[in-house]
Write a protein that holds these residues in place. Structure first.
Motif, short mmCIF file in Angstrom:
data_model
loop_
_atom_site.label_atom_id
_atom_site.label_comp_id
_atom_site.label_asym_id
_atom_site.label_seq_id
_atom_site.Cartn_x
_atom_site.Cartn_y
_atom_site.Cartn_z
N ALA A 111 -18.79 -2.77 -20.15
CA ALA A 111 -17.80 -3.71 -20.67
C ALA A 111 -18.48 -4.75 -21.55
CB ALA A 111 -17.07 -4.40 -19.52
N PRO A 112 -17.79 -5.25 -22.56
CA PRO A 112 -18.37 -6.33 -23.36
C PRO A 112 -18.48 -7.60 -22.53
CG PRO A 112 -16.05 -6.04 -23.89
CD PRO A 112 -16.42 -4.91 -22.97
N SER A 113 -19.56 -8.35 -22.74
CA SER A 113 -19.73 -9.60 -22.00
C SER A 113 -20.41 -10.63 -22.88
CB SER A 113 -20.54 -9.38 -20.72
OG SER A 113 -21.87 -8.98 -21.00
N VAL A 114 -20.14 -11.88 -22.59
CA VAL A 114 -20.69 -12.97 -23.38
C VAL A 114 -22.22 -12.91 -23.38
CG1 VAL A 114 -20.45 -14.52 -21.37
CG2 VAL A 114 -20.77 -15.48 -23.66
N HIS A 115 -22.81 -12.86 -24.56
CA HIS A 115 -24.27 -12.75 -24.74
C HIS A 115 -24.87 -11.59 -23.94
CE1 HIS A 115 -23.94 -16.26 -27.04
NE2 HIS A 115 -24.68 -17.11 -26.38
N ASN A 116 -24.06 -10.57 -23.64
CA ASN A 116 -24.52 -9.43 -22.83
C ASN A 116 -25.18 -9.90 -21.54
OD1 ASN A 116 -25.11 -6.76 -22.08
ND2 ASN A 116 -27.04 -6.74 -23.19
N THR A 117 -24.52 -10.85 -20.86
CA THR A 117 -25.05 -11.36 -19.59
C THR A 117 -24.58 -10.56 -18.38
OG1 THR A 117 -23.20 -12.93 -19.48
CG2 THR A 117 -25.26 -13.74 -20.44
N GLN A 118 -23.52 -9.74 -18.55
CA GLN A 118 -22.97 -8.96 -17.44
C GLN A 118 -22.74 -9.85 -16.22
OE1 GLN A 118 -22.76 -5.05 -17.74
NE2 GLN A 118 -22.53 -6.04 -19.72
N PRO A 119 -21.89 -10.87 -16.33
CA PRO A 119 -21.77 -11.88 -15.26
C PRO A 119 -20.84 -11.48 -14.12
CG PRO A 119 -20.35 -12.48 -17.07
CD PRO A 119 -21.03 -11.19 -17.49
N TRP A 120 -21.07 -10.31 -13.54
CA TRP A 120 -20.24 -9.85 -12.43
C TRP A 120 -21.05 -8.95 -11.51
CZ3 TRP A 120 -19.07 -8.16 -17.52
CH2 TRP A 120 -19.52 -6.88 -17.81
N VAL A 121 -20.49 -8.71 -10.33
CA VAL A 121 -21.05 -7.74 -9.39
C VAL A 121 -19.88 -7.12 -8.64
CG1 VAL A 121 -21.37 -9.44 -7.53
CG2 VAL A 121 -22.77 -7.37 -7.57
N LEU A 122 -19.97 -5.83 -8.37
CA LEU A 122 -18.93 -5.11 -7.64
C LEU A 122 -19.35 -4.92 -6.18
CD1 LEU A 122 -18.01 -2.26 -10.17
CD2 LEU A 122 -16.75 -4.37 -9.75
N GLU A 123 -18.38 -5.06 -5.30
CA GLU A 123 -18.58 -4.74 -3.88
C GLU A 123 -17.55 -3.70 -3.47
OE1 GLU A 123 -18.58 -7.91 -1.09
OE2 GLU A 123 -20.43 -8.82 -1.86
N PHE A 124 -18.00 -2.63 -2.84
CA PHE A 124 -17.13 -1.54 -2.43
C PHE A 124 -16.78 -1.69 -0.96
CE2 PHE A 124 -19.05 -0.04 -6.26
CZ PHE A 124 -18.13 0.82 -6.83
N HIS A 125 -15.47 -1.67 -0.67
CA HIS A 125 -14.97 -1.72 0.69
C HIS A 125 -14.15 -0.46 0.95
CE1 HIS A 125 -16.23 -5.97 1.02
NE2 HIS A 125 -15.88 -6.02 -0.26
N ASP A 126 -13.63 -0.31 2.15
CA ASP A 126 -12.99 0.95 2.52
C ASP A 126 -11.89 1.36 1.55
OD1 ASP A 126 -14.63 1.24 4.66
OD2 ASP A 126 -13.18 0.61 6.17
#
Length: 318
Positions: free
Chosen positions: A33-48
């Motif tokens: 995904a495009p992100s500001v200054h290519n910082t990738q400012p997210w993290v995913l957590e997988f639940h059931d």
């Protein structure tokens, strides 16, 4: 980065355990995904039975993005890509935006509601994720068909987001004046320039999350392209307006200006951008000028907007 081919799964049952292949496909799509200054400012957590997307406050850009609007727009684009990957896997996802004081960094929760075969449009959009990239230069002179313009303006399905094409000469001239003003301000902002330098990777094609390419230092990037450095040449307003008039410009606005509005703007922008890529177009997303209050106020006044401008998409042929 190229997305792996999805592994076929059955069309019945609800998700209880995410397989390694599913996680890889979904996180890989989000990472593109495009992100500001290519910082990738997210993290995913997988639940059931759901996936949570959290914003990464350690990727904050206090001088470029003091209130975190661009960070949330980036998170919205990542949510959209994750949803696209889930649909390709045969899941029916439902997105619920979050603002829980107990978990203030949780942006969205994507819940599995069932199973269904992805549509042809969804398959095309998913393939476009790997092909999408930011084109920061001018486009070719080829005119875009009106039918395609209308198709792109109707390409998003996010409630609470409006799209407006900027084609009227007076509107384009007003945009040129505001973009030029923001470029002059940012070029002279030493703190902003230091922050941009810190997020400039010493390679031509940085990995996701590693910052913007150092190649942009050696390119005479005009100020509509999204990066304004100390060496950026800022043309006169007439020249800038002429260049802008040759592009298909889409303004994304929302009725309010809260966290959820910023996330929705990012989701809608990514849907439109992927539709444009699927149609053979190149594009880029512009948020830098919107960080200046006078620019946003100027857009509201000059374009007689009823909502809040969040970003600008620009498309054309190469």
């Amino acid at each position: 980065m190229t997305l792996p081919e999805p592994t076929p799964t059955s069309n019945s049952g609800a998700a209880r355990q995410w397989t390694a292949g599913e996680k890889h496909l979904i996180t890989g799509a989000a990472a593109l995904a495009p992100s500001v200054h290519n910082t990738q400012p997210w993290v995913l957590e997988f639940h059931d039975e759901h996936i949570s997307l959290y914003e990464r406050l350690d990727r904050a850009l206090p001088h470029h993005d003091p209130v975190g609007r661009d960070r949330l727009i980036s998170c919205g684009a990542a949510v959209e890509n994750a949803v696209s990957a889930m649909r390709i896997l045969g899941w029916l996802p439902a997105v619920r935006l979050r603002h829980d004081p107990a978990h203030p960094d949780e942006v969205a929760r994507i819940t599995v509601t069932g199973r269904a075969e992805p549509s042809d449009v969804e398959r095309h959009r998913h393939r476009a994720i790997s092909a999408r990239h930011s084109h920061r230069g001018p486009f070719a002179g080829r005119a875009m068909e009106n039918d395609l313009r209308r198709e792109l303006l109707g390409a998003h399905t996010v409630d609470g987001v409006g799209l407006r094409a900027l084609a009227d000469p007076e509107e384009v001239a007003a945009l040129a004046r505001l973009v030029s003003h923001s470029a002059l301000v940012l070029r002279a902002d030493h703190a902003y320039q230091r922050e941009l330098t810190a997020w400039t990777a010493p390679v031509r094609e940085p990995m996701p999350g590693a910052g913007v390419s150092s190649a942009t230092r050696r390119v005479s990037t005009l100020p509509w392209a999204g990066l304004v450095r100390r060496t950026t040449a800022i043309p006169d307003i007439g020249f800038l307006a002429d260049r802008l008039s040759r592009e298909f410009l889409v303004l994304v606005e929302t009725p309010d200006d809260g966290r959820h509005d910023h996330v929705r703007a990012g989701m809608a922008a990514e849907q439109v951008w992927l539709a444009a890529v699927d149609a053979g177009l190149a594009g880029s997303l512009l948020t830098q000028p919107f960080q200046l209050p006078e620019v946003r106020a100027g857009l509201v006044e000059k374009l007689a907007l009823s909502g809040f401008p969040q970003l600008l998409l620009r498309f054309g042929y190469l």
